[in-house]
Design an enzyme around this catalytic site. Structure first.
Site, PDB file in Angstrom:
ATOM      1  N   HIS A 122     -19.593 -54.809   2.681  1.00 36.91           N
ATOM      2  CA  HIS A 122     -20.637 -54.063   2.170  1.00 36.91           C
ATOM      3  C   HIS A 122     -21.794 -55.034   1.827  1.00 36.91           C
ATOM      4  CE1 HIS A 122     -19.118 -49.700   1.334  1.00 36.91           C
ATOM      5  NE2 HIS A 122     -18.388 -50.077   2.235  1.00 36.91           N
ATOM      6  N   ARG A 147     -21.473 -54.313   6.797  1.00 38.71           N
ATOM      7  CA  ARG A 147     -22.441 -53.241   6.642  1.00 38.71           C
ATOM      8  C   ARG A 147     -23.654 -53.389   5.934  1.00 38.71           C
ATOM      9  NH1 ARG A 147     -21.334 -47.477   3.099  1.00 38.71           N
ATOM     10  NH2 ARG A 147     -22.564 -48.517   1.717  1.00 38.71           N
ATOM     11  N   TYR A 159     -28.855 -44.897  -1.460  1.00 39.03           N
ATOM     12  CA  TYR A 159     -27.466 -44.983  -1.306  1.00 39.03           C
ATOM     13  C   TYR A 159     -27.153 -46.202  -0.881  1.00 39.03           C
ATOM     14  CZ  TYR A 159     -23.094 -45.004   0.946  1.00 39.03           C
ATOM     15  OH  TYR A 159     -21.587 -45.214   1.136  1.00 39.03           O
ATOM     16  N   ASP A 211     -24.541 -47.241   7.332  1.00 35.34           N
ATOM     17  CA  ASP A 211     -24.351 -45.764   6.911  1.00 35.34           C
ATOM     18  C   ASP A 211     -25.699 -45.027   6.483  1.00 35.34           C
ATOM     19  OD1 ASP A 211     -22.759 -43.589   5.841  1.00 35.34           O
ATOM     20  OD2 ASP A 211     -21.551 -44.630   4.632  1.00 35.34           O
ATOM     21  N   HIS A 213     -25.314 -41.748   5.539  1.00 39.37           N
ATOM     22  CA  HIS A 213     -24.754 -40.875   4.518  1.00 39.37           C
ATOM     23  C   HIS A 213     -25.387 -39.440   4.977  1.00 39.37           C
ATOM     24  CE1 HIS A 213     -22.431 -41.011   0.522  1.00 39.37           C
ATOM     25  NE2 HIS A 213     -22.153 -41.823   1.198  1.00 39.37           N
ATOM     26  N   GLU A 237     -23.163 -44.690  10.966  1.00 41.93           N
ATOM     27  CA  GLU A 237     -21.980 -43.908  10.546  1.00 41.93           C
ATOM     28  C   GLU A 237     -22.872 -42.592   9.785  1.00 41.93           C
ATOM     29  OE1 GLU A 237     -20.132 -45.817   7.234  1.00 41.93           O
ATOM     30  OE2 GLU A 237     -19.480 -44.003   6.581  1.00 41.93           O
ATOM     31  N   GLU A 263     -15.738 -39.358   7.217  1.00 41.14           N
ATOM     32  CA  GLU A 263     -14.902 -39.665   5.875  1.00 41.14           C
ATOM     33  C   GLU A 263     -14.652 -38.280   4.971  1.00 41.14           C
ATOM     34  OE1 GLU A 263     -17.732 -42.526   4.589  1.00 41.14           O
ATOM     35  OE2 GLU A 263     -18.258 -41.308   3.029  1.00 41.14           O
ATOM     36  N   ARG A 284     -13.788 -41.601  11.224  1.00 38.80           N
ATOM     37  CA  ARG A 284     -13.909 -42.284   9.850  1.00 38.80           C
ATOM     38  C   ARG A 284     -12.561 -41.697   9.012  1.00 38.80           C
ATOM     39  NH1 ARG A 284     -15.524 -46.140   7.547  1.00 38.80           N
ATOM     40  NH2 ARG A 284     -16.787 -45.299   5.714  1.00 38.80           N
ATOM     41  N   HIS A 313     -12.413 -44.729   6.686  1.00 40.20           N
ATOM     42  CA  HIS A 313     -13.044 -45.053   5.568  1.00 40.20           C
ATOM     43  C   HIS A 313     -12.169 -45.861   4.431  1.00 40.20           C
ATOM     44  CE1 HIS A 313     -14.636 -42.493   1.701  1.00 40.20           C
ATOM     45  NE2 HIS A 313     -15.298 -43.723   1.850  1.00 40.20           N
ATOM     46  N   GLU A 340     -12.870 -50.052   6.946  1.00 36.24           N
ATOM     47  CA  GLU A 340     -13.721 -50.666   5.942  1.00 36.24           C
ATOM     48  C   GLU A 340     -12.893 -51.074   4.676  1.00 36.24           C
ATOM     49  OE1 GLU A 340     -15.552 -46.925   4.042  1.00 36.24           O
ATOM     50  OE2 GLU A 340     -17.126 -48.276   3.345  1.00 36.24           O
ATOM     51  N   TRP A 403     -26.301 -35.895  -0.168  1.00 34.31           N
ATOM     52  CA  TRP A 403     -26.296 -37.408  -0.833  1.00 34.31           C
ATOM     53  C   TRP A 403     -25.439 -38.435   0.094  1.00 34.31           C
ATOM     54  CZ3 TRP A 403     -21.910 -40.412  -2.581  1.00 34.31           C
ATOM     55  CH2 TRP A 403     -22.238 -41.593  -3.313  1.00 34.31           C
TER      56      TRP A 403
HETATM   57  O1  EZ4 Z   1     -19.879 -42.595  -0.486  1.00 31.77           O
HETATM   58  O2  EZ4 Z   1     -16.315 -43.214  -0.854  1.00 31.77           O
HETATM   59  O3  EZ4 Z   1     -18.654 -45.514   3.878  1.00 31.77           O
HETATM   60  N1  EZ4 Z   1     -18.457 -45.264   2.764  1.00 31.77           N
HETATM   61  C1  EZ4 Z   1     -19.036 -44.588   1.864  1.00 31.77           C
HETATM   62  C2  EZ4 Z   1     -18.649 -44.257   0.561  1.00 31.77           C
HETATM   63  C3  EZ4 Z   1     -18.564 -42.769  -0.068  1.00 31.77           C
HETATM   64  C4  EZ4 Z   1     -17.610 -42.854  -1.088  1.00 31.77           C
HETATM   65  C5  EZ4 Z   1     -17.656 -41.517  -1.607  1.00 31.77           C
HETATM   66  O4  EZ4 Z   1     -16.575 -41.422  -2.678  1.00 31.77           O
HETATM   67  O5  EZ4 Z   1     -19.733 -43.669   2.504  1.00 31.77           O
HETATM   68  O6  EZ4 Z   1     -19.570 -44.970  -0.408  1.00 31.77           O
HETATM   69 CO    CO Z   2     -19.733 -43.775   4.529  1.00 31.40          CO
END
Ligand code: EZ4
Ligand code: CO
Length: 403
Positions: A122, A147, A159, A211, A213, A237, A263, A284, A313, A340, A403
């Protein structure tokens, strides 16, 4: 052999983890990850009050039978709490089976299909230059895939971006959830410029992931996919909220950017449409939240039929036990894509002693019997549970957003 004890330990070495410990009459111990980030105690209670009493006296060798017994026996289907609890039991029983056989779990799953498991790390930045430095650090460590997340200008918090040096990107608050801010229009203009800068600096040899999200509408996600095509992402993602499988028909119709999702999904039935209609490229779902090794293996086999690869995930809220289990499964399946790997913060290594290794961008679960992770309960007791909430996200006008 019989199961003689099953107990849940909730500990917080750097962040909260729930671990199921299963003991047998032969003196073997198996462990499973039961962590559901921000809702840890719900799974702990589900296991303690409803599942552990059913395990004592059972034959630990009967993994599939135990899975079916817990899943069908509950009557109520799926959902993250139940599927994480069943996953913990399943993983612990595979650990025990490996220790009984004296073999690493991947050997029981058919043996290695590859030499190592490609992982992605990350990278993040409060602005693009900081992100570029972060990507450079991962490449220095040997990562083949990274990522990339950068703070969206004008948003108080984004995020995937840490709030300060040495801080985790995912703030977790004790009393009330922290609140982030978001506008899709600003993000959609910004995201392609991030990819452009990273490709310009590092070229096309590194795999880049991103991501979203869960934050876009299907047509916005389609626009993002098209805009990123020149930068050839490995995937985008969670472009839209995962529970709406048919949304991916819209995205798919507009872009060749590879799509990953899942995920937050917990069973093969939650990805049935996504896989059988070939709406995604990577799935995921994880060992920890999708019913364990036994169930995720079936899900991957379904993906194999339709050309969908794994991309599990593996954020830091999945414990080293879940990460080890993921690596064993990743090593064996024919349709592995990527894994990941966010790593774990100190002092997690005092509590979970793992034998997996990282070499030049690839991980290996090691050859210890079972999963290869020792859980130190005395060390766990030194780090008591700390109540924590995941953040909540709002648009600039105050509307609650994903979120
Ligand atoms: O937000 O695991 O791809 N990874 C993610 C993570 C999730 C957390 C939530 O508990 O999206 O950072
Ligand atoms: Co994610």
């Amino acid at each position: 052999m019989k199961i003689t004890d099953a107990r849940v330990v909730v500990t917080s070495p750097g962040r909260n983890y729930a671990t199921l410990v299963v003991e047998t009459s032969d003196g073997l111990v198996g462990v499973g990850d039961a962590t559901l980030n921000g809702r840890e105690l719900a799974v702990a209670t589900y296991l303690r009050d409803h599942v552990c009493p059913l395990l004592v006296g059972r034959d630990p060798a009967r993994i599939e039978d135990t899975w079916q017994y817990l899943y069908k026996g509950a009557y109520w289907r799926r959902g993250p709490v139940a599927m994480t609890a069943i996953a913990a039991v399943d993983t612990a029983l595979w650990d025990i089976k490996g220790k009984t056989a004296g073999l690493p779990v991947y050997e029981l799953l058919g043996g290695a299909s590859r030499d190592g498991v490609m992982v992605y790390g990350h990278a993040d930045g409060r602005d693009v230059p900081e992100l570029l430095d972060s990507v450079a650090e991962y490449l220095q460590l040997g990562y083949k895939a990274v990522r990339i997340q950068a703070a969206v200008p004008g948003m108080a918090k984004t995020y995937g971006v840490s709030t300060g040096d040495g801080q985790v990107y995912e703030p977790a608050n004790a009393h009330l959830p922290e609140e982030g801010s978001w506008e899709s229009s600003t993000y959609l203009d910004f995201a392609p410029t991030v990819f452009e800068a990273v490709r310009e600096r590092f070229g096309f040899a590194v795999h880049l992931l991103h991501d979203v999200h869960h934050r876009l509408t299907p047509i916005e996600a389609a626009r993002l996919g098209k805009a990123l095509e020149p930068y050839r992402p490995f995937w985008i993602e969670d472009a839209t909220p995962a529970e709406d499988q048919s949304a991916f028909r819209v995205i798919r119709a507009h872009t060749t950017t590879p799509l990953a999702v899942g995920e937050v999904l917990t069973s093969i039935w939650d990805v049935q449409t996504l896989i059988t209609e070939r709406l995604i490229d990577y799935v995921r779902t994880s060992v920890a939240h999708t019913g364990g090794i036994s169930h995720l293996r079936k899900l991957y086999a379904l993906g194999e039929l339709y050309g969908v690869r794994s991309g599990a995930h593996g954020a830091g809220d999945l414990s080293p036990v879940a990460h080890a289990a993921a690596l064993h499964l990743d090593l064996t399946i024919p349709n592995f894509g990527i894994q990941e790997y966010m790593g774990h913060r100190d002092p997690a290594a005092e509590v979970f002693r793992s034998s997996y290794t990282f070499t030049d961008g690839y991980m290996h679960p090691g050859n210890a019997p079972g999963l290869g992770v020792e859980f130190d309960e005395a060390a766990a007791a030194r780090f008591p549970y700390q109540p924590r909430y995941l953040p909540v996200n709002r648009r600039l006008d105050g509307t609650v957003h994903d979120w």
